[in-house]
Design a protein around this motif. Sequence first.
Motif, short mmCIF file in Angstrom:
data_model
loop_
_atom_site.label_atom_id
_atom_site.label_comp_id
_atom_site.label_asym_id
_atom_site.label_seq_id
_atom_site.Cartn_x
_atom_site.Cartn_y
_atom_site.Cartn_z
N ARG A 114 0.33 6.76 -2.76
CA ARG A 114 -1.04 6.24 -2.87
C ARG A 114 -1.90 6.97 -1.86
O ARG A 114 -1.54 7.06 -0.68
CB ARG A 114 -1.08 4.73 -2.57
CG ARG A 114 -0.29 3.91 -3.58
CD ARG A 114 -0.45 2.42 -3.33
NE ARG A 114 0.53 1.68 -4.10
CZ ARG A 114 0.72 0.36 -4.01
NH1 ARG A 114 -0.02 -0.36 -3.18
NH2 ARG A 114 1.63 -0.23 -4.75
N GLU A 116 -4.16 6.63 0.46
CA GLU A 116 -4.83 5.66 1.31
C GLU A 116 -5.06 6.30 2.67
O GLU A 116 -4.56 7.38 2.95
CB GLU A 116 -3.93 4.43 1.52
CG GLU A 116 -3.48 3.79 0.22
CD GLU A 116 -2.95 2.39 0.44
OE1 GLU A 116 -3.76 1.53 0.82
OE2 GLU A 116 -1.75 2.16 0.24
N ARG A 122 1.09 2.10 6.78
CA ARG A 122 0.38 2.49 5.55
C ARG A 122 0.41 4.01 5.44
O ARG A 122 -0.15 4.70 6.26
CB ARG A 122 -1.06 1.96 5.59
CG ARG A 122 -1.79 2.10 4.26
CD ARG A 122 -3.18 1.47 4.30
NE ARG A 122 -3.16 0.02 4.51
CZ ARG A 122 -2.83 -0.87 3.58
NH1 ARG A 122 -2.50 -0.48 2.38
NH2 ARG A 122 -2.84 -2.15 3.87
#
Length: 435
Positions: A114, A116, A122
Amino acid sequence: MSNRLQAVRGMNDILPDEAESWEWLEEVLRGWLKSYGYRPIRMPIVEPTPLFKRAIGEVTDIVEKEMYSFVDSLNGEELTLRPEGTAGCVRAVIQHNVAAERPQRLYYTGQMFRHERPQKGRYRQFHQVGVEAFGFTGPDVDAEQILMGARLWQDLGLDNLRLEINSLGQPAERAAHRAALIAYFESHKDQLDEDAQRRLHTNPLRILDTKNPEMQSLVTNAPRLMDYLGTESLAHFERVQTLLRHAGIGFTVNPRLVRGLDYYNLTVFEWVTDALGAQGTVCAGGRYDGLVEQLGGKPTPACGFALGIERLLALLADADSLPQAEVPDVYLIHQGEAAGGLAIRVAESLRDTGLDVVYHCGGGSFKSQMKRADHSGAPLAVIIGEDEVAKGEVTVKAMRQKDWSEAESANNQIRVALDDLAEHIMSQWTSGQDF
Ligand code: ATP
Ligand code: MG
């Protein structure tokens, strides 16, 4: 511009010390999944882009801005690195008729992608274990999947995770709630941020999932989906809660828990911790009864969750619960041509008995080889020099334990006949010794 080659931002190399912890955890996870009757499935990392658009929903963070999508230059096909595993799993289940005969409990593990903003917990490439059950209407399987988490935390010695659950009801109930939400947000339009304004008519439920602190009070006072649920949905949710109580699992009902993917209905849940800062959700999932049909399969109820491996490992590291580095059982030292030839054979025969053996490569003095042996962490060094070759013996040296019963001689080492080596090591070192 520097021409040093570096990994892509947000995509981590996992070096040996850390990778051993990963493998250890993966083994724990496999045992845990097996204990609930889940079986492995493996899907490609790349899938056709339309799969994710249809499964996850066009108006979601993932599809709008987080997918690594590209056109296959050889045939023009639109492809995407999987941002999550459920869509691909459902595709595979439909394509191969996996759940046609009877319900299925499946799991997979691997990297997800992803785009991000990278920060602690993350990443742009991260890893999940995904757990999916097909063909069960619930609510028993919902409750079981939720309590699987509780068992895993317990097995891993983690006590800082809490459970939040909610029900998203059925599509018609969501439609009624959606209309009420739109009306509510429209009457407070001036308080909506840009994202929320854009989503007001496309996906107002997602506004509830906002991470913007300035919108929190607006969101808190918004119409609650719970007030729009019919008796069946409420009964399903009640039963999940009753089963959790039976299993002795504590939980909080969080009416604002909506999840970031469109395919969920009825039960949704998250296991959350405060120990990881803003990235506090370790494990999340719920029921997605409409997805199989939506992707072209026969209507099949389904329920699943995904667990973030990086976040789980971070929690384990915080709790000092990761295992020690792996060490070999034996480090094999040798010098001279004849000794080297004998040693390579000895190493194999020790491996035949199940021992992990590092055969010294690259030559060097006994002293430098001893240093390597010490650094390897092996409890035993087996030493073969010219003298040993001549006598058909080997020297066994205890590298860690100082009180080896037979090691009366200097330096904690003894000579044993070559033919007795394996048996000697096994009897000395596997009988109650920490080996
Ligand atoms: P978040 O709210 O933290 O963005 P999410 O709702 O997007 O999470 P899911 O799609 O439900 O997450 O994925 C399940 C789990 O996968 C998360 O609970 C988390 O542990 C992990 N995860 C999700 N995105 C990332 C990421 N970018 N890096 C590391 N782990 C992630
Ligand atoms: Mg996210």
